[in-house]
Design an enzyme around this catalytic site. Structure first.
Site, short mmCIF file in Angstrom:
data_model
loop_
_atom_site.label_atom_id
_atom_site.label_comp_id
_atom_site.label_asym_id
_atom_site.label_seq_id
_atom_site.Cartn_x
_atom_site.Cartn_y
_atom_site.Cartn_z
N HIS A 23 21.23 -4.25 4.09
CA HIS A 23 21.76 -4.36 5.45
C HIS A 23 20.71 -4.87 6.42
CE1 HIS A 23 25.72 -2.14 5.09
NE2 HIS A 23 25.17 -1.95 3.91
N ASP A 117 24.88 -2.90 13.14
CA ASP A 117 25.64 -2.86 11.90
C ASP A 117 26.93 -2.06 12.16
OD1 ASP A 117 26.55 -2.07 9.23
OD2 ASP A 117 24.57 -2.71 8.53
#
Length: 462
Positions: A23, A117
Protein backbone atom coordinates in the site's frame (compact mmCIF):
# COMPACT_ATOMS: atom_id res chain seq x y z
CA UNK A 1 -1.84 36.11 2.41
CA UNK A 2 -2.34 37.97 -0.87
CA UNK A 3 -3.28 35.97 -3.94
CA UNK A 4 -0.03 36.88 -5.71
CA UNK A 5 1.97 35.55 -2.74
CA UNK A 6 0.08 32.24 -2.77
CA UNK A 7 1.03 31.61 -6.38
CA UNK A 8 4.69 31.65 -5.36
CA UNK A 9 4.21 28.88 -2.80
CA UNK A 10 3.54 25.31 -4.04
CA UNK A 11 0.49 23.44 -2.79
CA UNK A 12 1.20 20.93 -0.02
CA UNK A 13 -0.36 17.45 0.09
CA UNK A 14 -0.14 14.82 2.83
CA UNK A 15 -0.17 11.24 1.52
CA UNK A 16 -1.24 8.57 3.99
CA UNK A 17 -0.99 4.90 2.89
CA UNK A 18 -2.08 1.89 4.90
CA UNK A 19 1.15 0.81 6.67
CA UNK A 20 2.23 -2.15 4.54
CA UNK A 21 4.67 -2.49 1.62
CA UNK A 22 2.01 -3.06 -1.04
CA UNK A 23 0.00 0.00 0.00
CA UNK A 24 2.96 2.32 0.56
CA UNK A 25 4.55 1.82 -2.88
CA UNK A 26 1.66 3.24 -4.97
CA UNK A 27 1.40 6.41 -2.89
CA UNK A 28 5.18 6.89 -2.95
CA UNK A 29 5.01 6.83 -6.75
CA UNK A 30 2.03 9.20 -6.79
CA UNK A 31 4.09 11.55 -4.63
CA UNK A 32 6.94 11.51 -7.17
CA UNK A 33 4.56 12.43 -9.97
CA UNK A 34 3.12 15.28 -7.91
CA UNK A 35 6.58 16.58 -7.04
CA UNK A 36 7.49 16.60 -10.74
CA UNK A 37 4.50 18.92 -11.27
CA UNK A 38 5.49 21.34 -8.53
CA UNK A 39 3.50 19.97 -5.59
CA UNK A 40 5.08 19.65 -2.16
CA UNK A 41 4.32 16.24 -0.61
CA UNK A 42 4.75 14.70 2.82
CA UNK A 43 4.34 10.97 3.46
CA UNK A 44 2.57 9.97 6.67
CA UNK A 45 3.29 6.51 8.04
CA UNK A 46 3.47 4.74 11.36
CA UNK A 47 6.43 4.92 13.72
CA UNK A 48 7.06 1.19 13.32
CA UNK A 49 7.09 1.33 9.51
CA UNK A 50 9.26 4.46 9.49
CA UNK A 51 11.80 2.72 11.72
CA UNK A 52 11.68 -0.40 9.51
CA UNK A 53 12.51 1.27 6.20
CA UNK A 54 15.77 -0.21 4.91
CA UNK A 55 16.49 2.19 2.05
CA UNK A 56 15.44 5.73 1.40
CA UNK A 57 17.70 6.72 -1.47
CA UNK A 58 15.23 7.18 -4.32
CA UNK A 59 12.61 9.20 -2.49
CA UNK A 60 14.84 11.51 -0.46
CA UNK A 61 12.81 14.48 -1.72
CA UNK A 62 9.72 13.12 0.06
CA UNK A 63 9.70 14.00 3.76
CA UNK A 64 8.29 11.34 6.08
CA UNK A 65 6.34 12.18 9.22
CA UNK A 66 5.51 9.38 11.65
CA UNK A 67 2.36 8.83 13.69
CA UNK A 68 1.52 6.20 16.28
CA UNK A 69 -0.76 3.24 15.63
CA UNK A 70 -0.47 2.07 19.25
CA UNK A 71 2.15 -0.55 18.34
CA UNK A 72 5.26 1.54 17.80
CA UNK A 73 7.76 -1.24 18.59
CA UNK A 74 6.37 -4.32 16.88
CA UNK A 75 3.67 -3.03 14.53
CA UNK A 76 0.84 -5.23 13.28
CA UNK A 77 2.61 -8.49 14.21
CA UNK A 78 2.45 -7.66 17.93
CA UNK A 79 -1.21 -6.66 18.03
CA UNK A 80 -2.56 -10.16 18.62
CA UNK A 81 -5.32 -9.92 16.02
CA UNK A 82 -6.45 -7.86 13.06
CA UNK A 83 -9.40 -6.55 15.07
CA UNK A 84 -7.15 -5.25 17.86
CA UNK A 85 -4.71 -3.64 15.44
CA UNK A 86 -7.30 -1.93 13.25
CA UNK A 87 -9.20 -0.53 16.22
CA UNK A 88 -5.99 0.78 17.78
CA UNK A 89 -4.87 2.25 14.46
CA UNK A 90 -8.17 4.11 14.16
CA UNK A 91 -8.28 5.38 17.75
CA UNK A 92 -4.58 6.15 18.35
CA UNK A 93 -3.82 7.02 14.73
CA UNK A 94 -6.56 9.62 14.38
CA UNK A 95 -5.34 11.46 17.49
CA UNK A 96 -1.72 11.22 16.39
CA UNK A 97 -2.56 12.47 12.88
CA UNK A 98 -4.44 15.42 14.35
CA UNK A 99 -1.34 16.26 16.40
CA UNK A 100 0.78 16.23 13.24
CA UNK A 101 -1.61 18.61 11.49
CA UNK A 102 -1.56 20.97 14.48
CA UNK A 103 2.23 20.92 14.43
CA UNK A 104 2.30 21.83 10.73
CA UNK A 105 -0.11 24.70 11.38
CA UNK A 106 1.91 25.96 14.36
CA UNK A 107 4.97 26.11 12.09
CA UNK A 108 3.04 28.08 9.46
CA UNK A 109 2.95 25.17 7.01
CA UNK A 110 -0.25 24.97 4.99
CA UNK A 111 -1.88 21.63 4.14
CA UNK A 112 -4.00 21.85 1.00
CA UNK A 113 -5.17 18.23 0.83
CA UNK A 114 -4.79 14.83 2.45
CA UNK A 115 -4.83 11.84 0.11
CA UNK A 116 -5.41 8.72 2.15
CA UNK A 117 -5.65 4.99 1.51
CA UNK A 118 -9.35 4.14 1.36
CA UNK A 119 -8.72 1.35 3.90
CA UNK A 120 -8.18 4.08 6.52
CA UNK A 121 -11.20 6.23 5.73
CA UNK A 122 -11.27 7.68 9.25
CA UNK A 123 -8.54 9.97 7.92
CA UNK A 124 -11.24 12.02 6.20
CA UNK A 125 -12.91 12.72 9.56
CA UNK A 126 -9.63 14.13 10.86
CA UNK A 127 -9.08 16.20 7.72
CA UNK A 128 -12.57 17.68 7.91
CA UNK A 129 -12.00 18.76 11.52
CA UNK A 130 -9.31 21.09 10.19
CA UNK A 131 -11.17 22.14 7.04
CA UNK A 132 -8.78 20.23 4.78
CA UNK A 133 -9.96 18.62 1.55
CA UNK A 134 -9.60 14.84 1.43
CA UNK A 135 -9.09 12.37 -1.38
CA UNK A 136 -9.51 8.59 -1.11
CA UNK A 137 -6.90 6.44 -2.86
CA UNK A 138 -8.02 3.01 -4.10
CA UNK A 139 -5.06 0.63 -4.23
CA UNK A 140 -7.02 -2.29 -5.69
CA UNK A 141 -8.48 -2.78 -9.16
CA UNK A 142 -11.64 -0.90 -10.11
CA UNK A 143 -13.16 -4.29 -10.96
CA UNK A 144 -12.66 -5.44 -7.36
CA UNK A 145 -13.81 -2.19 -5.79
CA UNK A 146 -16.90 -2.29 -7.98
CA UNK A 147 -17.81 -5.67 -6.47
CA UNK A 148 -17.12 -4.44 -2.92
CA UNK A 149 -19.31 -1.39 -3.54
CA UNK A 150 -22.20 -3.59 -4.67
CA UNK A 151 -21.93 -5.46 -1.36
CA UNK A 152 -21.72 -2.20 0.62
CA UNK A 153 -24.91 -0.92 -1.04
CA UNK A 154 -26.73 -4.20 -0.42
CA UNK A 155 -27.11 -4.89 -4.13
CA UNK A 156 -24.95 -8.01 -3.97
CA UNK A 157 -25.67 -10.48 -1.17
CA UNK A 158 -22.92 -12.37 0.62
CA UNK A 159 -21.76 -15.02 0.82
CA UNK A 160 -22.05 -15.27 -2.95
CA UNK A 161 -23.15 -18.72 -4.06
CA UNK A 162 -24.15 -18.24 -7.70
CA UNK A 163 -23.12 -16.16 -10.70
CA UNK A 164 -22.47 -12.48 -10.02
CA UNK A 165 -23.30 -9.57 -12.33
CA UNK A 166 -21.96 -6.07 -11.72
CA UNK A 167 -21.73 -3.04 -14.04
CA UNK A 168 -18.80 -2.98 -16.44
CA UNK A 169 -17.72 -6.60 -15.93
CA UNK A 170 -18.62 -9.89 -17.60
CA UNK A 171 -20.69 -12.30 -15.53
CA UNK A 172 -18.53 -13.89 -12.82
CA UNK A 173 -18.80 -17.29 -11.23
CA UNK A 174 -19.11 -16.90 -7.46
CA UNK A 175 -15.67 -18.46 -7.01
CA UNK A 176 -14.18 -15.68 -9.18
CA UNK A 177 -15.22 -12.99 -6.71
CA UNK A 178 -12.92 -11.78 -3.88
CA UNK A 179 -12.67 -14.20 -0.95
CA UNK A 180 -14.49 -11.76 1.37
CA UNK A 181 -17.48 -11.94 -0.97
CA UNK A 182 -17.42 -15.73 -1.17
CA UNK A 183 -17.09 -16.11 2.60
CA UNK A 184 -16.66 -13.02 4.83
CA UNK A 185 -16.69 -15.04 8.05
CA UNK A 186 -13.02 -15.98 8.61
CA UNK A 187 -11.76 -12.38 8.43
CA UNK A 188 -14.48 -10.10 9.85
CA UNK A 189 -12.19 -7.11 10.47
CA UNK A 190 -10.82 -7.08 6.93
CA UNK A 191 -14.27 -7.71 5.45
CA UNK A 192 -15.53 -4.65 7.32
CA UNK A 193 -12.63 -2.57 5.98
CA UNK A 194 -13.09 -3.47 2.30
CA UNK A 195 -16.88 -3.16 2.27
CA UNK A 196 -17.11 0.03 4.33
CA UNK A 197 -14.27 1.95 2.70
CA UNK A 198 -16.99 3.71 0.66
CA UNK A 199 -18.96 4.94 3.68
CA UNK A 200 -17.82 8.56 3.39
CA UNK A 201 -16.97 8.79 -0.32
CA UNK A 202 -19.77 11.33 -0.72
CA UNK A 203 -17.69 13.70 1.44
CA UNK A 204 -14.39 13.30 -0.42
CA UNK A 205 -13.33 15.89 -2.96
CA UNK A 206 -11.43 13.33 -5.02
CA UNK A 207 -11.28 9.57 -5.49
CA UNK A 208 -8.04 8.25 -6.99
CA UNK A 209 -7.46 4.81 -8.47
CA UNK A 210 -4.17 3.03 -9.17
CA UNK A 211 -5.16 1.74 -12.60
CA UNK A 212 -5.31 3.21 -16.11
CA UNK A 213 -8.24 3.97 -18.35
CA UNK A 214 -7.75 1.42 -21.14
CA UNK A 215 -7.23 -1.43 -18.68
CA UNK A 216 -10.65 -1.09 -17.02
CA UNK A 217 -12.52 1.28 -19.31
CA UNK A 218 -16.10 0.08 -18.79
CA UNK A 219 -15.83 -0.19 -15.01
CA UNK A 220 -14.14 3.21 -14.77
CA UNK A 221 -16.88 4.88 -16.83
CA UNK A 222 -19.51 3.44 -14.50
CA UNK A 223 -17.63 4.46 -11.36
CA UNK A 224 -17.31 8.01 -12.68
CA UNK A 225 -21.08 8.28 -12.48
CA UNK A 226 -20.76 7.81 -8.72
CA UNK A 227 -17.65 9.72 -7.66
CA UNK A 228 -15.12 12.33 -8.88
CA UNK A 229 -12.79 9.53 -9.96
CA UNK A 230 -9.24 10.28 -11.07
CA UNK A 231 -7.39 7.33 -12.63
CA UNK A 232 -3.69 7.99 -12.09
CA UNK A 233 -1.95 4.61 -12.48
CA UNK A 234 -0.14 2.48 -12.91
CA UNK A 235 2.10 3.79 -10.15
CA UNK A 236 5.28 2.18 -11.47
CA UNK A 237 8.68 3.93 -11.28
CA UNK A 238 9.06 6.21 -14.28
CA UNK A 239 12.19 4.58 -15.72
CA UNK A 240 10.13 1.47 -16.53
CA UNK A 241 7.42 3.50 -18.30
CA UNK A 242 7.75 7.02 -19.72
CA UNK A 243 11.27 7.73 -18.37
CA UNK A 244 10.37 11.36 -17.61
CA UNK A 245 11.56 11.20 -13.98
CA UNK A 246 15.25 10.56 -14.58
CA UNK A 247 16.24 8.90 -11.29
CA UNK A 248 12.96 7.14 -10.56
CA UNK A 249 14.08 3.54 -11.02
CA UNK A 250 12.80 2.01 -7.76
CA UNK A 251 9.94 2.45 -5.32
CA UNK A 252 12.46 3.61 -2.71
CA UNK A 253 10.91 2.00 0.36
CA UNK A 254 11.90 -1.53 1.31
CA UNK A 255 10.63 -3.19 4.45
CA UNK A 256 12.43 -6.43 3.51
CA UNK A 257 16.08 -6.49 2.38
CA UNK A 258 16.34 -7.68 -1.25
CA UNK A 259 18.97 -10.14 -2.51
CA UNK A 260 19.53 -7.85 -5.49
CA UNK A 261 23.07 -8.60 -6.60
CA UNK A 262 22.61 -12.35 -6.23
CA UNK A 263 19.43 -12.25 -8.35
CA UNK A 264 20.97 -10.12 -11.11
CA UNK A 265 24.15 -12.18 -11.36
CA UNK A 266 22.13 -15.38 -11.59
CA UNK A 267 19.73 -13.96 -14.20
CA UNK A 268 22.56 -12.52 -16.30
CA UNK A 269 23.84 -16.07 -16.80
CA UNK A 270 20.53 -17.39 -18.18
CA UNK A 271 19.27 -17.40 -21.80
CA UNK A 272 16.60 -14.96 -22.91
CA UNK A 273 13.07 -15.96 -21.87
CA UNK A 274 14.24 -19.10 -20.06
CA UNK A 275 13.43 -18.29 -16.40
CA UNK A 276 10.21 -18.88 -14.48
CA UNK A 277 9.93 -16.18 -11.82
CA UNK A 278 7.84 -17.15 -8.77
CA UNK A 279 6.69 -14.79 -6.00
CA UNK A 280 3.66 -14.65 -3.73
CA UNK A 281 3.98 -11.15 -2.30
CA UNK A 282 4.97 -9.58 0.99
CA UNK A 283 2.10 -11.17 2.94
CA UNK A 284 1.41 -14.43 1.09
CA UNK A 285 1.63 -17.58 3.17
CA UNK A 286 1.41 -21.02 1.58
CA UNK A 287 0.40 -24.03 3.62
CA UNK A 288 3.19 -26.65 3.82
CA UNK A 289 1.46 -28.96 1.34
CA UNK A 290 1.19 -26.14 -1.21
CA UNK A 291 4.80 -25.15 -0.68
CA UNK A 292 5.89 -28.72 -1.38
CA UNK A 293 3.78 -28.96 -4.54
CA UNK A 294 5.24 -25.69 -5.86
CA UNK A 295 8.78 -26.86 -5.07
CA UNK A 296 8.50 -30.19 -6.87
CA UNK A 297 6.44 -28.64 -9.65
CA UNK A 298 9.27 -26.23 -10.39
CA UNK A 299 11.75 -29.09 -10.33
CA UNK A 300 9.58 -31.25 -12.60
CA UNK A 301 9.22 -28.41 -15.13
CA UNK A 302 12.97 -28.82 -15.79
CA UNK A 303 13.26 -25.07 -16.41
CA UNK A 304 15.29 -22.34 -14.76
CA UNK A 305 13.39 -20.72 -11.90
CA UNK A 306 13.86 -17.84 -9.47
CA UNK A 307 11.63 -18.26 -6.43
CA UNK A 308 11.10 -15.66 -3.70
CA UNK A 309 10.53 -17.37 -0.34
CA UNK A 310 10.46 -14.98 2.59
CA UNK A 311 12.50 -15.95 5.66
CA UNK A 312 9.30 -16.65 7.60
CA UNK A 313 8.28 -19.21 4.95
CA UNK A 314 11.61 -21.03 4.47
CA UNK A 315 10.88 -23.77 7.00
CA UNK A 316 8.02 -24.97 4.78
CA UNK A 317 10.39 -25.86 1.93
CA UNK A 318 11.02 -29.59 1.44
CA UNK A 319 14.14 -30.67 3.28
CA UNK A 320 17.22 -30.30 1.13
CA UNK A 321 15.33 -28.68 -1.76
CA UNK A 322 17.47 -25.55 -1.93
CA UNK A 323 20.73 -27.52 -1.91
CA UNK A 324 19.54 -29.83 -4.70
CA UNK A 325 18.29 -27.04 -6.97
CA UNK A 326 21.36 -24.82 -7.18
CA UNK A 327 21.86 -25.40 -10.93
CA UNK A 328 18.35 -24.92 -12.30
CA UNK A 329 16.88 -22.78 -9.53
CA UNK A 330 17.63 -19.93 -7.17
CA UNK A 331 15.63 -19.37 -3.98
CA UNK A 332 15.97 -15.92 -2.35
CA UNK A 333 14.27 -14.22 0.59
CA UNK A 334 13.35 -11.08 -1.39
CA UNK A 335 14.19 -9.27 -4.61
CA UNK A 336 13.65 -6.01 -6.46
CA UNK A 337 10.73 -7.34 -8.45
CA UNK A 338 10.71 -4.70 -11.17
CA UNK A 339 14.36 -5.40 -11.93
CA UNK A 340 13.59 -9.10 -12.19
CA UNK A 341 10.46 -8.75 -14.33
CA UNK A 342 12.22 -6.39 -16.74
CA UNK A 343 15.19 -8.76 -17.17
CA UNK A 344 15.29 -10.41 -20.60
CA UNK A 345 15.93 -13.84 -19.04
CA UNK A 346 12.46 -13.92 -17.44
CA UNK A 347 9.89 -15.79 -19.53
CA UNK A 348 6.87 -15.85 -17.20
CA UNK A 349 5.70 -14.86 -13.74
CA UNK A 350 4.00 -17.29 -11.32
CA UNK A 351 2.14 -14.85 -9.10
CA UNK A 352 -0.39 -14.58 -6.27
CA UNK A 353 -2.05 -11.82 -8.35
CA UNK A 354 -1.86 -8.99 -5.86
CA UNK A 355 -2.81 -5.86 -7.77
CA UNK A 356 0.67 -4.33 -7.57
CA UNK A 357 2.22 -7.50 -9.00
CA UNK A 358 -0.52 -7.71 -11.63
CA UNK A 359 0.10 -4.12 -12.73
CA UNK A 360 3.84 -4.69 -12.82
CA UNK A 361 3.46 -7.74 -15.05
CA UNK A 362 1.06 -5.90 -17.38
CA UNK A 363 3.26 -2.79 -17.46
CA UNK A 364 6.40 -4.74 -18.29
CA UNK A 365 4.80 -7.15 -20.76
CA UNK A 366 5.42 -10.37 -18.81
CA UNK A 367 2.89 -13.24 -19.20
CA UNK A 368 1.59 -14.72 -15.96
CA UNK A 369 0.60 -17.98 -14.36
CA UNK A 370 -2.03 -17.06 -11.79
CA UNK A 371 -2.07 -18.74 -8.37
CA UNK A 372 -4.31 -16.45 -6.30
CA UNK A 373 -4.61 -17.09 -2.57
CA UNK A 374 -7.30 -14.82 -1.11
CA UNK A 375 -8.93 -11.34 -1.01
CA UNK A 376 -8.82 -9.41 -4.35
CA UNK A 377 -6.29 -11.78 -5.90
CA UNK A 378 -8.96 -14.20 -7.12
CA UNK A 379 -10.74 -11.56 -9.21
CA UNK A 380 -7.43 -10.13 -10.42
CA UNK A 381 -6.58 -13.61 -11.72
CA UNK A 382 -9.87 -13.68 -13.63
CA UNK A 383 -8.98 -10.35 -15.23
CA UNK A 384 -5.44 -11.43 -16.09
CA UNK A 385 -6.65 -14.54 -17.90
CA UNK A 386 -10.06 -13.81 -19.37
CA UNK A 387 -10.24 -10.00 -19.70
CA UNK A 388 -6.66 -8.85 -20.29
CA UNK A 389 -5.53 -12.16 -21.82
CA UNK A 390 -1.98 -12.13 -20.45
CA UNK A 391 -1.86 -15.54 -18.79
CA UNK A 392 -3.66 -18.54 -17.36
CA UNK A 393 -5.03 -19.65 -14.00
CA UNK A 394 -3.85 -23.00 -12.73
CA UNK A 395 -6.42 -25.49 -11.45
CA UNK A 396 -6.79 -26.36 -7.78
CA UNK A 397 -7.97 -29.59 -6.20
CA UNK A 398 -10.93 -29.91 -3.82
CA UNK A 399 -8.75 -28.71 -0.91
CA UNK A 400 -7.67 -25.61 -2.81
CA UNK A 401 -4.17 -26.95 -3.50
CA UNK A 402 -2.45 -26.48 -6.86
CA UNK A 403 -0.88 -29.87 -7.50
CA UNK A 404 2.57 -30.06 -9.06
CA UNK A 405 1.22 -31.62 -12.25
CA UNK A 406 -1.11 -28.67 -12.80
CA UNK A 407 1.66 -26.17 -12.12
CA UNK A 408 3.94 -27.92 -14.59
CA UNK A 409 1.14 -27.95 -17.17
CA UNK A 410 0.62 -24.21 -16.72
CA UNK A 411 4.32 -23.43 -16.97
CA UNK A 412 4.69 -25.50 -20.13
CA UNK A 413 1.62 -23.88 -21.68
CA UNK A 414 2.99 -20.37 -21.18
CA UNK A 415 6.66 -21.06 -21.85
CA UNK A 416 6.28 -23.41 -24.82
CA UNK A 417 2.64 -23.55 -25.97
CA UNK A 418 0.21 -21.57 -28.10
CA UNK A 419 -1.33 -20.01 -24.99
CA UNK A 420 2.06 -18.50 -24.26
CA UNK A 421 2.25 -16.97 -27.73
CA UNK A 422 -1.14 -15.30 -27.24
CA UNK A 423 -0.31 -14.18 -23.70
CA UNK A 424 2.99 -12.62 -24.79
CA UNK A 425 1.28 -10.80 -27.66
CA UNK A 426 -1.39 -9.39 -25.33
CA UNK A 427 1.19 -8.54 -22.68
CA UNK A 428 3.15 -6.50 -25.21
CA UNK A 429 -0.03 -4.64 -26.17
CA UNK A 430 -0.78 -3.74 -22.55
CA UNK A 431 2.84 -2.73 -21.98
CA UNK A 432 2.54 -0.17 -24.78
CA UNK A 433 -0.83 1.10 -23.54
CA UNK A 434 0.59 1.49 -20.05
CA UNK A 435 3.37 3.71 -21.30
CA UNK A 436 0.88 5.82 -23.24
CA UNK A 437 -1.27 6.33 -20.14
CA UNK A 438 1.48 7.89 -18.04
CA UNK A 439 3.28 9.74 -20.85
CA UNK A 440 2.85 13.50 -21.03
CA UNK A 441 -0.74 14.13 -22.09
CA UNK A 442 -1.75 10.49 -21.50
CA UNK A 443 -4.99 9.66 -19.69
CA UNK A 444 -3.40 9.13 -16.27
CA UNK A 445 -1.11 12.13 -16.64
CA UNK A 446 -4.10 14.34 -17.47
CA UNK A 447 -5.95 13.22 -14.35
CA UNK A 448 -2.93 14.13 -12.21
CA UNK A 449 -2.83 17.53 -13.93
CA UNK A 450 -6.51 18.08 -13.10
CA UNK A 451 -5.79 17.36 -9.43
CA UNK A 452 -2.87 19.81 -9.40
CA UNK A 453 -5.08 22.46 -11.02
CA UNK A 454 -7.72 21.86 -8.35
CA UNK A 455 -5.12 22.41 -5.64
CA UNK A 456 -3.88 25.65 -7.18
CA UNK A 457 -7.39 27.06 -7.66
CA UNK A 458 -8.27 26.22 -4.07
CA UNK A 459 -5.20 28.11 -2.80
CA UNK A 460 -6.23 31.22 -4.70
CA UNK A 461 -9.80 31.07 -3.35
CA UNK A 462 -8.81 30.55 0.30
Amino acid sequence: MAAEDKTKKPPHVLLFPFPSQGHINPLIQFAKRLISKGVKTTLITTIFVSNSILSNHSHNTIPIVSISDGFDVGGFATAGSSEIYLESFREVGSKSLADVIRKFHSEGTTIDAIVYDSFINWTLDVAMEFGIDGGAFLTQACAVNNIYYQVYKGILSIPADSTVSVPGLPELEYWETPSFVQNPGPYPAWSHIVFNQFSNFDQTRWVFSNTFYKLEEEVIEWMKTLWPLRVIGPTIPSMYLDRRLQYDNDYGVNLIKPNHNECMEWLNDKPKGSVVYVAFGSYGELVPEQMEEVAWGLKDSDLNFLWVVRASEEEKLPKGFVDRETKKGLVVAWCRQLKVLSHEAVGCFVTHCGFNSSLEAVSLGVPVIAMPQWTDQITNAKCLEDIWGVGIRVKRDEKGIVKRVNLVSGIKAIMDGEQGVVARRNAKKWRDLTKEAVAEGGSSDKDIDVFVSDLNRSRLRS
